[in-house]
Design a protein around this motif. Sequence first.
Motif, PDB file in Angstrom:
ATOM      1  N   TRP A 160       4.764  -6.344   9.078  1.00  0.00           N
ATOM      2  CA  TRP A 160       6.024  -6.746   8.459  1.00  0.00           C
ATOM      3  C   TRP A 160       7.091  -5.755   8.885  1.00  0.00           C
ATOM      4  O   TRP A 160       7.006  -4.573   8.579  1.00  0.00           O
ATOM      5  CB  TRP A 160       5.881  -6.803   6.939  1.00  0.00           C
ATOM      6  N   ARG A 161       8.065  -6.250   9.604  1.00  0.00           N
ATOM      7  CA  ARG A 161       9.171  -5.418  10.099  1.00  0.00           C
ATOM      8  C   ARG A 161      10.319  -5.524   9.098  1.00  0.00           C
ATOM      9  O   ARG A 161      10.690  -6.618   8.673  1.00  0.00           O
ATOM     10  CB  ARG A 161       9.591  -5.921  11.476  1.00  0.00           C
ATOM     11  N   PHE A 162      10.908  -4.375   8.732  1.00  0.00           N
ATOM     12  CA  PHE A 162      11.975  -4.293   7.740  1.00  0.00           C
ATOM     13  C   PHE A 162      13.306  -4.175   8.476  1.00  0.00           C
ATOM     14  O   PHE A 162      13.535  -3.224   9.216  1.00  0.00           O
ATOM     15  CB  PHE A 162      11.723  -3.079   6.842  1.00  0.00           C
ATOM     16  N   LEU A 163      14.187  -5.174   8.282  1.00  0.00           N
ATOM     17  CA  LEU A 163      15.453  -5.248   9.016  1.00  0.00           C
ATOM     18  C   LEU A 163      16.640  -5.363   8.074  1.00  0.00           C
ATOM     19  O   LEU A 163      16.534  -5.924   6.986  1.00  0.00           O
ATOM     20  CB  LEU A 163      15.481  -6.497   9.898  1.00  0.00           C
ATOM     21  N   LYS A 164      17.781  -4.872   8.566  1.00  0.00           N
ATOM     22  CA  LYS A 164      19.067  -5.178   7.952  1.00  0.00           C
ATOM     23  C   LYS A 164      19.733  -6.145   8.919  1.00  0.00           C
ATOM     24  O   LYS A 164      19.847  -5.864  10.110  1.00  0.00           O
ATOM     25  CB  LYS A 164      19.903  -3.908   7.781  1.00  0.00           C
ATOM     26  N   ALA A 165      20.129  -7.319   8.395  1.00  0.00           N
ATOM     27  CA  ALA A 165      20.679  -8.372   9.248  1.00  0.00           C
ATOM     28  C   ALA A 165      21.898  -7.855  10.014  1.00  0.00           C
ATOM     29  O   ALA A 165      22.649  -7.049   9.499  1.00  0.00           O
ATOM     30  CB  ALA A 165      21.052  -9.585   8.405  1.00  0.00           C
ATOM     31  N   PRO A 166      22.006  -8.306  11.258  1.00  0.00           N
ATOM     32  CA  PRO A 166      21.174  -9.345  11.853  1.00  0.00           C
ATOM     33  C   PRO A 166      19.891  -8.821  12.493  1.00  0.00           C
ATOM     34  O   PRO A 166      18.881  -9.514  12.492  1.00  0.00           O
ATOM     35  CB  PRO A 166      22.086  -9.975  12.899  1.00  0.00           C
ATOM     36  N   SER A 167      19.876  -7.592  13.038  1.00  0.00           N
ATOM     37  CA  SER A 167      18.674  -7.160  13.752  1.00  0.00           C
ATOM     38  C   SER A 167      18.446  -5.648  13.756  1.00  0.00           C
ATOM     39  O   SER A 167      17.749  -5.143  14.625  1.00  0.00           O
ATOM     40  CB  SER A 167      18.737  -7.660  15.202  1.00  0.00           C
ATOM     41  N   THR A 168      19.005  -4.929  12.797  1.00  0.00           N
ATOM     42  CA  THR A 168      18.823  -3.479  12.748  1.00  0.00           C
ATOM     43  C   THR A 168      17.503  -3.144  12.067  1.00  0.00           C
ATOM     44  O   THR A 168      17.311  -3.433  10.884  1.00  0.00           O
ATOM     45  CB  THR A 168      19.973  -2.796  11.976  1.00  0.00           C
ATOM     46  N   VAL A 169      16.573  -2.535  12.812  1.00  0.00           N
ATOM     47  CA  VAL A 169      15.294  -2.130  12.236  1.00  0.00           C
ATOM     48  C   VAL A 169      15.549  -0.893  11.377  1.00  0.00           C
ATOM     49  O   VAL A 169      16.158   0.078  11.829  1.00  0.00           O
ATOM     50  CB  VAL A 169      14.266  -1.811  13.350  1.00  0.00           C
ATOM     51  N   LEU A 170      15.091  -0.958  10.121  1.00  0.00           N
ATOM     52  CA  LEU A 170      15.289   0.159   9.201  1.00  0.00           C
ATOM     53  C   LEU A 170      14.113   1.114   9.287  1.00  0.00           C
ATOM     54  O   LEU A 170      12.956   0.696   9.277  1.00  0.00           O
ATOM     55  CB  LEU A 170      15.458  -0.352   7.771  1.00  0.00           C
ATOM     56  N   SER A 171      14.411   2.394   9.385  1.00  0.00           N
ATOM     57  CA  SER A 171      13.350   3.394   9.501  1.00  0.00           C
ATOM     58  C   SER A 171      12.793   3.802   8.138  1.00  0.00           C
ATOM     59  O   SER A 171      11.718   4.363   8.051  1.00  0.00           O
ATOM     60  CB  SER A 171      13.866   4.631  10.247  1.00  0.00           C
ATOM     61  N   LEU A 172      13.537   3.516   7.064  1.00  0.00           N
ATOM     62  CA  LEU A 172      13.048   3.823   5.721  1.00  0.00           C
ATOM     63  C   LEU A 172      12.139   2.702   5.241  1.00  0.00           C
ATOM     64  O   LEU A 172      12.298   1.549   5.624  1.00  0.00           O
ATOM     65  CB  LEU A 172      14.219   3.952   4.746  1.00  0.00           C
ATOM     66  N   ASP A 173      11.195   3.054   4.375  1.00  0.00           N
ATOM     67  CA  ASP A 173      10.330   2.020   3.818  1.00  0.00           C
ATOM     68  C   ASP A 173      11.028   1.328   2.648  1.00  0.00           C
ATOM     69  O   ASP A 173      12.110   1.748   2.225  1.00  0.00           O
ATOM     70  CB  ASP A 173       8.991   2.633   3.382  1.00  0.00           C
ATOM     71  N   ARG A 219       0.871  -1.176   0.000  1.00  0.00           N
ATOM     72  CA  ARG A 219       0.000   0.000   0.000  1.00  0.00           C
ATOM     73  C   ARG A 219       0.903   1.219   0.000  1.00  0.00           C
ATOM     74  O   ARG A 219       1.903   1.261   0.717  1.00  0.00           O
ATOM     75  CB  ARG A 219      -0.883  -0.028   1.254  1.00  0.00           C
ATOM     76  N   HIS A 220       0.559   2.226  -0.793  1.00  0.00           N
ATOM     77  CA  HIS A 220       1.381   3.425  -0.875  1.00  0.00           C
ATOM     78  C   HIS A 220       0.751   4.579  -0.105  1.00  0.00           C
ATOM     79  O   HIS A 220      -0.445   4.812  -0.179  1.00  0.00           O
ATOM     80  CB  HIS A 220       1.587   3.847  -2.336  1.00  0.00           C
ATOM     81  N   SER A 221       1.586   5.272   0.629  1.00  0.00           N
ATOM     82  CA  SER A 221       1.199   6.484   1.339  1.00  0.00           C
ATOM     83  C   SER A 221       2.185   7.572   0.942  1.00  0.00           C
ATOM     84  O   SER A 221       3.392   7.322   0.889  1.00  0.00           O
ATOM     85  CB  SER A 221       1.272   6.243   2.846  1.00  0.00           C
ATOM     86  N   SER A 222       1.692   8.759   0.648  1.00  0.00           N
ATOM     87  CA  SER A 222       2.599   9.833   0.216  1.00  0.00           C
ATOM     88  C   SER A 222       3.595  10.213   1.310  1.00  0.00           C
ATOM     89  O   SER A 222       4.700  10.647   1.012  1.00  0.00           O
ATOM     90  CB  SER A 222       1.808  11.060  -0.232  1.00  0.00           C
ATOM     91  N   LYS A 223       3.242  10.027   2.564  1.00  0.00           N
ATOM     92  CA  LYS A 223       4.149  10.375   3.664  1.00  0.00           C
ATOM     93  C   LYS A 223       5.100   9.236   4.030  1.00  0.00           C
ATOM     94  O   LYS A 223       6.231   9.469   4.409  1.00  0.00           O
ATOM     95  CB  LYS A 223       3.356  10.787   4.909  1.00  0.00           C
ATOM     96  N   GLN A 224       4.626   8.000   3.943  1.00  0.00           N
ATOM     97  CA  GLN A 224       5.421   6.872   4.414  1.00  0.00           C
ATOM     98  C   GLN A 224       5.929   5.962   3.310  1.00  0.00           C
ATOM     99  O   GLN A 224       6.614   4.995   3.592  1.00  0.00           O
ATOM    100  CB  GLN A 224       4.608   6.053   5.416  1.00  0.00           C
ATOM    101  N   GLY A 246       0.936  -7.769   2.464  1.00  0.00           N
ATOM    102  CA  GLY A 246       0.874  -9.219   2.385  1.00  0.00           C
ATOM    103  C   GLY A 246       2.165  -9.738   1.793  1.00  0.00           C
ATOM    104  O   GLY A 246       2.774  -9.082   0.952  1.00  0.00           O
ATOM    105  N   LEU A 247       2.591 -10.919   2.243  1.00  0.00           N
ATOM    106  CA  LEU A 247       3.868 -11.458   1.777  1.00  0.00           C
ATOM    107  C   LEU A 247       3.825 -12.975   1.792  1.00  0.00           C
ATOM    108  O   LEU A 247       3.177 -13.582   2.649  1.00  0.00           O
ATOM    109  CB  LEU A 247       4.990 -10.956   2.686  1.00  0.00           C
ATOM    110  N   GLY A 248       4.505 -13.573   0.842  1.00  0.00           N
ATOM    111  CA  GLY A 248       4.570 -15.021   0.747  1.00  0.00           C
ATOM    112  C   GLY A 248       3.476 -15.549  -0.159  1.00  0.00           C
ATOM    113  O   GLY A 248       2.554 -14.833  -0.527  1.00  0.00           O
ATOM    114  N   LYS A 249       3.595 -16.811  -0.527  1.00  0.00           N
ATOM    115  CA  LYS A 249       2.621 -17.383  -1.467  1.00  0.00           C
ATOM    116  C   LYS A 249       1.211 -17.379  -0.891  1.00  0.00           C
ATOM    117  O   LYS A 249       0.237 -17.366  -1.620  1.00  0.00           O
ATOM    118  CB  LYS A 249       3.037 -18.777  -1.903  1.00  0.00           C
ATOM    119  N   ASP A 250       1.077 -17.347   0.442  1.00  0.00           N
ATOM    120  CA  ASP A 250      -0.242 -17.288   1.083  1.00  0.00           C
ATOM    121  C   ASP A 250      -0.674 -15.853   1.369  1.00  0.00           C
ATOM    122  O   ASP A 250      -1.727 -15.638   1.956  1.00  0.00           O
ATOM    123  CB  ASP A 250      -0.235 -18.090   2.384  1.00  0.00           C
TER     124      ASP A 250
END
Length: 158
Positions: free
Chosen positions: A121-134, A95-100, A106-110
């Motif tokens: 869905w949390r966006f991470l850079k391994a091993p555990s850094t949460v990314l603030s960018l979308d 879903r697109h938001s102009s601000k975010q 949804g993710l995965g074959k299901d």
Amino acid sequence: MYSRMMFKNSLTVVILCISSLCCDGWILHAKSLCKEMNENSAKGSNITIKYTIRNHFAEPWFEYEQNVTSEAGQPFIRFMEQAAENDINFQFSSRHSSKQGYAVEGLGKDMLAGTPGLAHWRFLKAPSTVLSLDVSRYIPKDGDHLILDFATVWDFAM
């Protein structure tokens, strides 16, 4: 009218002079212009990242991983699209938001989707850094390991 036309032509000459001289270091503010020109020329090369999607929160549990090669300088969502073309397990909806920007819904074959207020869905850079960018604003670097992790809202506080 004549002065506008003369200014426009002069501006064109100045821009041409800057672009031809800046890499020789003759103009004080041209260093940043040269840097941009050099960075943009690197966009034609390919990079490879490791991309993991995982769900250890709710059934159906899964974890899939794939190396994705794409053009440098592209946002992560382009790597996601390529991964989805290569493997049905990496299909996604967003879903697109102009601000975010783009939020993965949804993710995965299901097409496992988040529950509002409970899981996302949390966006991470391994091993555990949460990314603030979308996913549409993060530009991966060669060798990055990026993870989309289905997690509870309590996991976001970590």
